[in-house]
Design an enzyme around this catalytic site. Structure first.
Site, PDB file in Angstrom:
ATOM      1  N   LYS A  88     -23.980  70.738 -43.737  1.00  0.00           N
ATOM      2  CA  LYS A  88     -24.461  70.325 -44.680  1.00  0.00           C
ATOM      3  C   LYS A  88     -25.696  68.992 -44.269  1.00  0.00           C
ATOM      4  CE  LYS A  88     -24.434  68.279 -49.321  1.00  0.00           C
ATOM      5  NZ  LYS A  88     -23.531  67.441 -50.439  1.00  0.00           N
ATOM      6  N   LYS A 132     -25.527  74.524 -44.840  1.00  0.00           N
ATOM      7  CA  LYS A 132     -26.088  74.371 -45.822  1.00  0.00           C
ATOM      8  C   LYS A 132     -27.045  73.431 -45.987  1.00  0.00           C
ATOM      9  CE  LYS A 132     -25.874  72.051 -50.626  1.00  0.00           C
ATOM     10  NZ  LYS A 132     -25.263  71.256 -51.265  1.00  0.00           N
TER      11      LYS A 132
END
Ligand code: PBG
Length: 333
Positions: A201, A254
């Site tokens: 992330k 992400k």
């Protein structure tokens, strides 16, 4: 004049040939729809930076689930906007917290749809950071304390599982969280609840509209001390490797679009289910352009979702899940 060589265009000349040789097929089976749950009754409040996406009170959420189920979308991921926030995010792991109540309400109507929960503190802390804040003895700055945060995340994950969540998805980026959550789930009789780890992330500007939607911007500083530096790719591999070793069932990259190279590397390196999060900023920028008539939303969205899948994602978390499900059921040319 005849050319006796291979002509790729032969198999492009009609729809049926194109269907036959297609290498990537996007399907409703791939989608998870993110949903924002807020307090109150009868609330359906559009998020100004994300047209078409709403904060929903639990009664409205239950209605929304019916539509999602009709479209055959396999799962949703819930984000909570709590009634109150404090330093240690108590409402994140309260038995009567917004997410816990939302899970119970959905499950009492629909046992089939997968209810996934985002496990993170940022929506529940008064300072908006993803964990427990402490003064760093070295830098003298206030920063998220990794190991204290792990205790809170474990409580949150367990309380989601107790309320009936089908899968938990830690998005905080603390080191060691997957091992701690896996151990706690197992000890509490939830050995069959999988973990979808937000493994790679990145600290991204593309989360801007989400922070409006979830009312969770950090009150000071930023998330660079715990989320990944966009410059790095080897580090993403190490993060994913650690999460797999610690017991993650699905690993996530992400955002999605600017990070397709990361998705592809993770896919090539690990034989593991990969989720990609097509985040809020990716949604908003296309939506804004489409609203201006600058591009076709349907064409660009189906293309970008297909590209995320082609890069190696098995699952796509996307705010377009409902629209894409409808578009995919229409005949293409
Ligand atoms: C919580 C969380 C965020 C997103 C998902 N979970 C925000 C953040 O880290 O700031 C972003 C999702 C999106 O932008 O659509 N930590």
């Amino acid at each position: 004049m005849k050319f006796p060589f291979y002509r790729p265009r032969r198999l492009r000349k009609n729809r049926q040939f194109r269907r036959m040789v297609r290498e990537t097929t996007l399907s409703v089976d791939d989608f998870i729809l993110p949903l924002f749950v807020c307090p109150g009754k009868g609330v359906k409040k559009e998020i100004s930076s994300m047209p078409g996406i709403y904060q929903l009170s639990i009664d409205m959420l239950v209605e929304e689930i019916k539509e999602i189920d009709k479209l055959n979308i396999p799962g949703v991921i819930l984000f909570g906007i709590p009634e109150s926030k404090d330093e240690i995010g108590s409402t994140a792991y309260a038995d009567d917290g917004i997410i816990q109540e939302a899970i119970r309400a959905i499950k009492s109507e629909n046992k089939d749809i997968m209810v996934i929960t985002d496990v993170c503190m940022c929506e529940y802390t008064s300072h908006g950071h993803c964990g427990y804040i402490k003064k760093d003895p070295v830098t003298g700055r206030f920063d998220v304390d990794n190991d204290e945060t792990l205790k809170l995340l474990v409580k949150e994950a367990i309380s989601h599982a107790k309320a009936g969540a089908d899968m938990v998805a830690p998005s905080d980026m603390m080191d060691g969280r997957i091992a701690c959550i896996r151990k706690a789930l197992d000890e509490n009789g939830f050995e069959n609840i999988p973990i979808m780890a937000y493994s790679a992330k990145y600290s991204s500007g593309f989360y801007g509209p989400f922070r409006d939607a979830a009312e969770s911007p950090p009150a000071f500083g930023n998330r660079k001390t715990y989320q990944m530096d966009p410059c790095n790719t080897n580090e993403a591999i190490r993060e994913v490797e650690m999460d797999i070793e610690e017991g993650a069932d699905i690993v996530m990259v992400k955002p999605a679009l600017p990070y397709l190279d990361i998705i592809q590397r993770v896919k090539d390196q690990f034989n593991y289910p990969i989720a990609a999060y097509n985040v809020s900023g990716e949604y908003s920028m296309i939506k804004a352009a489409a609203q201006n008539g600058w591009l076709s939303e349907k064409d660009t969205v189906l293309e970008l979702l297909t590209c995320i899948k082609r890069a190696g994602a098995d699952i796509i978390l996307t705010y377009w899940a409902k629209d894409a499900a409808k578009w995919l059921s229409e005949q293409e040319d």
